[in-house]
Design an enzyme around this catalytic site. Sequence first.
Site: not given
Length: 416
Positions: A281, A362
Amino acid sequence: MTASAFSLLFVLVLLAGALLKAVLMLRQMRHVRARRDAVPAAFADSINLSSHQKAADYTGARMRLGLAELAVSLLFVLGLTLGGGLQAVSDAWQAYFAPGTLAHGIALLATLGVLSWLIDLPFALTRIFGIEKRFGFNRMTPALFAADTAREILLAVVLGLPILAAVLWLMGAMGERWWLWVWAFWFGVNLLALLIWPTFIAPLFNKFTPLADEALRARVEGLLERCGFRSRGLYVMDGSRRSAHGNAYFTGFGAAKRIVFFDTLLDKLAPQEVEAVLAHELGHFHHRHVLKRIAVMGGGSLAVLALLGMLIEQPWFYAGLGVSGTGTAMALALFSLVLPAFTFPFAPLMSYWSRAHEFEADRYAARQTRAGDLVSALVKLYRDNAATLTPDPLYSRFFDSHPPAAIRVARLQSQT
Ligand SMILES: [Zn+2]
């Protein structure tokens, strides 16, 4: 352009889009069903056959409902436009409000909103109390559903109607360049919504409590420190009141930003996995994905409003969509019904962009924490949310905001 030529163009684009969506959904169903009886090799150690089959059946059930919804929405749009539905609504309100007045415009658009909501209601009920319940995800009671609906209606009346009235007023009062004014107003309203949503609106629906777990808190604060991220706080949301699906998100901007974990996520993941999910996030934040999204939405809505500014003057736009009168509210109503058919071809572009952001986030998480922790968190989430591991590649290209499981995990594993 003539009215009949525009009618023909509209029907062709609408039908072609619906056909394409139906084909994509059928492909997805077939693709997933054909792979139902074997867990993909990359997940063989972590996901058992019965979870894999549950995900396949869950996908199939949602696709079947999606196909029914597609058919109904096609009929809804055609009925309101060429079928004369909107014209009938407008005529009916003329008994109470003079045509062209603000009151008549609000009545017309509010009726359209109520009709859309009514059409969607049986599908929402089937989704929550049929499919989600059957697969063990639903925690919502009919009483909570009714209370949520009441709160949504209240918000629509208290916030939605004044915003709508302001837009209609600007369209009527600001001359030829009204669309610039409406855009500025609309953009401002959206920024304000982002700012007040976490603190004023979201708490109407959920309880947010500061993250209490000391050990996890220390771990998470360490990560925030390393990433140079300042926020108003870490919160746990009682997502379990409505659904067993777990998630984490990051809302607001500037000083109002906060990190929200669903309680259902914290129950499932180990502390290092929570940290990895949060790092992902933060990757969105680090790469300014929220700002980029706001910028693209701003540009897109400006283009769309400029287009409406042109169409609103064209008699063929109204006549071609089954309406005899003209006017700002009617143009807005027609436009909102017709626009999705013309923007659907851009769906793969937006999905591609979104998936690129997921890969970036990621990669960031893999640098700040261990990629292996994010992989094991994702696998647990795929399993517990019954997300399919074997989506149809073409379906995925159109609709998936996140990369397919196998590709995402393989890429993360190459970054360890
Ligand atoms: Zn993400």
